[in-house]
Design a protein around this motif. Structure first.
Motif, mmCIF file in Angstrom:
data_model
loop_
_atom_site.group_PDB
_atom_site.id
_atom_site.type_symbol
_atom_site.label_atom_id
_atom_site.label_comp_id
_atom_site.label_asym_id
_atom_site.label_seq_id
_atom_site.Cartn_x
_atom_site.Cartn_y
_atom_site.Cartn_z
ATOM 1 N N ASN A 1 40.109 -31.159 46.988
ATOM 2 C CA ASN A 1 39.089 -32.166 46.698
ATOM 3 C C ASN A 1 37.745 -31.455 46.743
ATOM 4 N N ILE A 2 37.041 -31.409 45.619
ATOM 5 C CA ILE A 2 35.774 -30.680 45.533
ATOM 6 C C ILE A 2 34.642 -31.649 45.203
ATOM 7 N N LYS A 3 33.588 -31.596 46.003
ATOM 8 C CA LYS A 3 32.347 -32.289 45.673
ATOM 9 C C LYS A 3 31.200 -31.314 45.907
ATOM 10 N N CYS A 4 29.982 -31.736 45.558
ATOM 11 C CA CYS A 4 28.898 -30.754 45.608
ATOM 12 C C CYS A 4 27.533 -31.393 45.786
ATOM 13 N N TYR A 5 26.593 -30.537 46.158
ATOM 14 C CA TYR A 5 25.162 -30.839 46.058
ATOM 15 C C TYR A 5 24.644 -30.091 44.841
ATOM 16 N N LEU A 6 23.834 -30.760 44.047
ATOM 17 C CA LEU A 6 23.297 -30.163 42.835
ATOM 18 C C LEU A 6 21.992 -29.450 43.169
ATOM 19 N N ASN A 7 21.886 -28.186 42.772
ATOM 20 C CA ASN A 7 20.673 -27.430 43.028
ATOM 21 C C ASN A 7 19.517 -27.989 42.195
ATOM 22 N N VAL A 8 18.335 -28.093 42.798
ATOM 23 C CA VAL A 8 17.177 -28.560 42.032
ATOM 24 C C VAL A 8 16.713 -27.511 41.034
ATOM 25 N N SER A 9 17.066 -26.246 41.288
ATOM 26 C CA SER A 9 16.796 -25.201 40.310
ATOM 27 C C SER A 9 17.758 -25.366 39.139
ATOM 28 N N ASN A 10 17.277 -25.267 37.933
ATOM 29 C CA ASN A 10 18.084 -25.610 36.756
ATOM 30 C C ASN A 10 19.429 -24.911 36.690
ATOM 31 N N SER A 11 19.472 -23.629 37.071
ATOM 32 C CA SER A 11 20.712 -22.859 36.934
ATOM 33 C C SER A 11 21.398 -22.573 38.260
ATOM 34 N N GLY A 12 20.887 -23.099 39.356
ATOM 35 C CA GLY A 12 21.564 -22.946 40.636
ATOM 36 C C GLY A 12 21.516 -21.536 41.180
ATOM 37 N N LEU A 13 22.567 -21.189 41.958
ATOM 38 C CA LEU A 13 22.639 -19.877 42.610
ATOM 39 C C LEU A 13 23.486 -18.932 41.768
ATOM 40 N N ILE A 14 22.847 -18.119 40.977
ATOM 41 C CA ILE A 14 23.566 -17.214 40.087
ATOM 42 C C ILE A 14 23.867 -15.886 40.757
ATOM 43 N N THR A 15 22.933 -15.405 41.562
ATOM 44 C CA THR A 15 23.072 -14.073 42.138
ATOM 45 C C THR A 15 22.375 -13.996 43.482
ATOM 46 N N GLU A 16 22.795 -13.019 44.295
ATOM 47 C CA GLU A 16 22.113 -12.754 45.553
ATOM 48 C C GLU A 16 20.930 -11.811 45.369
ATOM 49 N N ASP A 17 20.751 -11.284 44.179
ATOM 50 C CA ASP A 17 19.705 -10.283 43.961
ATOM 51 C C ASP A 17 18.303 -10.871 44.001
ATOM 52 N N TYR A 18 18.197 -12.174 43.739
ATOM 53 C CA TYR A 18 16.886 -12.822 43.809
ATOM 54 C C TYR A 18 17.083 -14.322 44.026
ATOM 55 N N PHE A 19 16.011 -14.980 44.488
ATOM 56 C CA PHE A 19 16.072 -16.413 44.736
ATOM 57 C C PHE A 19 15.918 -17.197 43.432
ATOM 58 N N GLU A 20 16.570 -18.345 43.405
ATOM 59 C CA GLU A 20 16.426 -19.250 42.270
ATOM 60 C C GLU A 20 14.998 -19.790 42.226
ATOM 61 N N ASN A 21 14.580 -20.221 41.066
ATOM 62 C CA ASN A 21 13.228 -20.732 40.872
ATOM 63 C C ASN A 21 13.160 -22.187 41.339
ATOM 64 N N ILE A 22 12.366 -22.443 42.395
ATOM 65 C CA ILE A 22 12.246 -23.816 42.893
ATOM 66 C C ILE A 22 10.828 -24.375 42.675
#
Length: 379
Positions: free
Chosen positions: A114-135
């Motif tokens: 059973n999978i549910k989620c919180y939607l990231n306010v950043s348009n593309s979410g968490l793509i990589t650990e190399d940099y922070f998403e744009n908030i």
């Protein structure tokens, strides 16, 4: 009566109804069913002797990243979590609105769990650990966030934002302010990563009932403790307002120094999320949800308390209370069987702290929708 599975002699823990008793579980197809009547002939396809083991509803991972294929941090939930007794999980903002469709189709709809989620306010979410998403709020696409949270209201539980010095830059708490404004419009909660944040007290004052304070025991100052190691008033008042506190341990988002000081003052978690990602799964100090639960068991929390914060509380967040947090007849047969093994074990944190324990929670079997999907070779 022909049963598919009978689990006998287990110590049954039902966190929804506060039950702790020796008993049996009967399963037909994907449901827990009534026990046989007196003198009724019993037949079964599989019988499991759970003597000396705890039988509980499947564990719920409150904080993880499982958009498998959608970023370098994301796990395959079924492969990693089912062997740990976890049958349900909440993804914490791995996708934003722009890639949610693929997350939903490739993960939510295809997982055994059973999978549910919180939607990231950043348009593309968490793509990589190399940099922070744009908030930056000027890039929030309010119309699309509204569209997806309404269309997928059974899956999207709320909004997720990560707050730290590097992510907010010179914006202060404007991103949180705008996220909460949007959440108010949508009547949903916000899950807030708070770490390495100078404005921690101000952020705490903004959180509302059922919002989640993520990484409660992280030790990068400022923290939940003041300079005299007392819990800050802002955290106490947030707790009183109904803000939920999540461990979300991660690799370096907790320390035993913080936990011990907070425990002595009565600040315990409402949720135990691991923040498992590809970079820390099956690695200490986190390893898995049962391993993380073992830390708190050795800190003095009871198995009943752990069942509440690792099953009942997250089931409420998922809007599935009464469905996946109980062993009641007529509910889905999502079950974990665990052993609490007496064993000397040392738990460590990233900062040189440690905890000497003598109990370890060992997953022995996972049943999902009435089917055995994992069994320990010794069980």
């Amino acid at each position: 009566m022909l049963y598919d599975i009978i689990i006998e002699n287990g110590t049954l823990i039902d966190p929804l109804y506060n039950k702790h008793q020796i008993g049996n579980i009967y399963i037909i197809n994907d449901k827990i069913v009534s026990p046989p009547k007196d003198n009724e002939k019993i037949e079964y396809k599989q019988k499991i002797d759970a003597d000396g083991h705890y039988v509980m509803p499947g564990l719920i991972e409150n904080h993880t990243h499982i958009y498998n294929g959608g970023g370098d941090t994301n796990l395959n939930a079924d492969v990693i979590m089912l062997p740990s007794g976890v049958t349900s999980a909440i993804d914490q903002g791995s996708s934003g609105w722009s890639n949610f469709n693929l997350f939903y189709k490739s993960v939510v709809m295809n997982s055994m769990m059973n999978i549910k989620c919180y939607l990231n306010v950043s348009n593309s979410g968490l793509i990589t650990e190399d940099y922070f998403e744009n908030i930056d709020p000027k890039f929030f696409n309010k119309e699309m966030i509204k569209f997806y949270t309404e269309k997928y209201k059974d899956t999207i539980l709320g909004l997720k934002i990560r707050l730290c010095r590097e992510s907010i830059k010179d914006m202060g708490l404007k991103p949180l302010e705008k996220t909460i404004e949007l959440a108010e419009e949508l009547n949903i909660p916000v899950s807030v990563h708070i770490k390495d944040l100078d404005e921690l007290k101000e952020a705490a004052n903004m959180l509302r009932k059922n919002d989640i304070w993520v990484h409660m025991y992280q030790q990068t100052k400022p923290t939940i403790l003041d300079d005299e190691d007392k819990i800050i008033d802002e955290a106490i008042k947030a707790k009183e307002r109904g803000v939920l506190f999540d461990v979300a341990s991660g690799r370096g988002s907790f320390s035993f120094d913080m936990i011990n000081k907070a425990f002595k003052q009565g600040l315990k978690p409402d949720l135990i999320g691991t923040d498992l990602v590809t970079y820390n799964v099956y690695e200490r100090p986190i390893f898995s949800l049962p391993y993380t639960m073992s830390i708190y068991l050795n800190l003095g929390m009871s198995i009943e308390e752990l069942a509440k914060i690792c099953i009942k509380n997250p089931a409420e967040r998922m809007n599935l209370s009464g469905e996946i947090d109980t062993l009641k007849e007529g509910t889905i047969a999502d079950i974990c069987i665990m052993e609490i093994k007496e064993k000397d074990v040392t738990f460590n944190d990233k900062y040189g702290g440690s905890l000497e324990g003598n109990k370890l929670i060992i997953p022995k079997m996972t049943i999902k929708d009435g089917k055995v999907v994992y069994r320990n070779i010794e069980f």
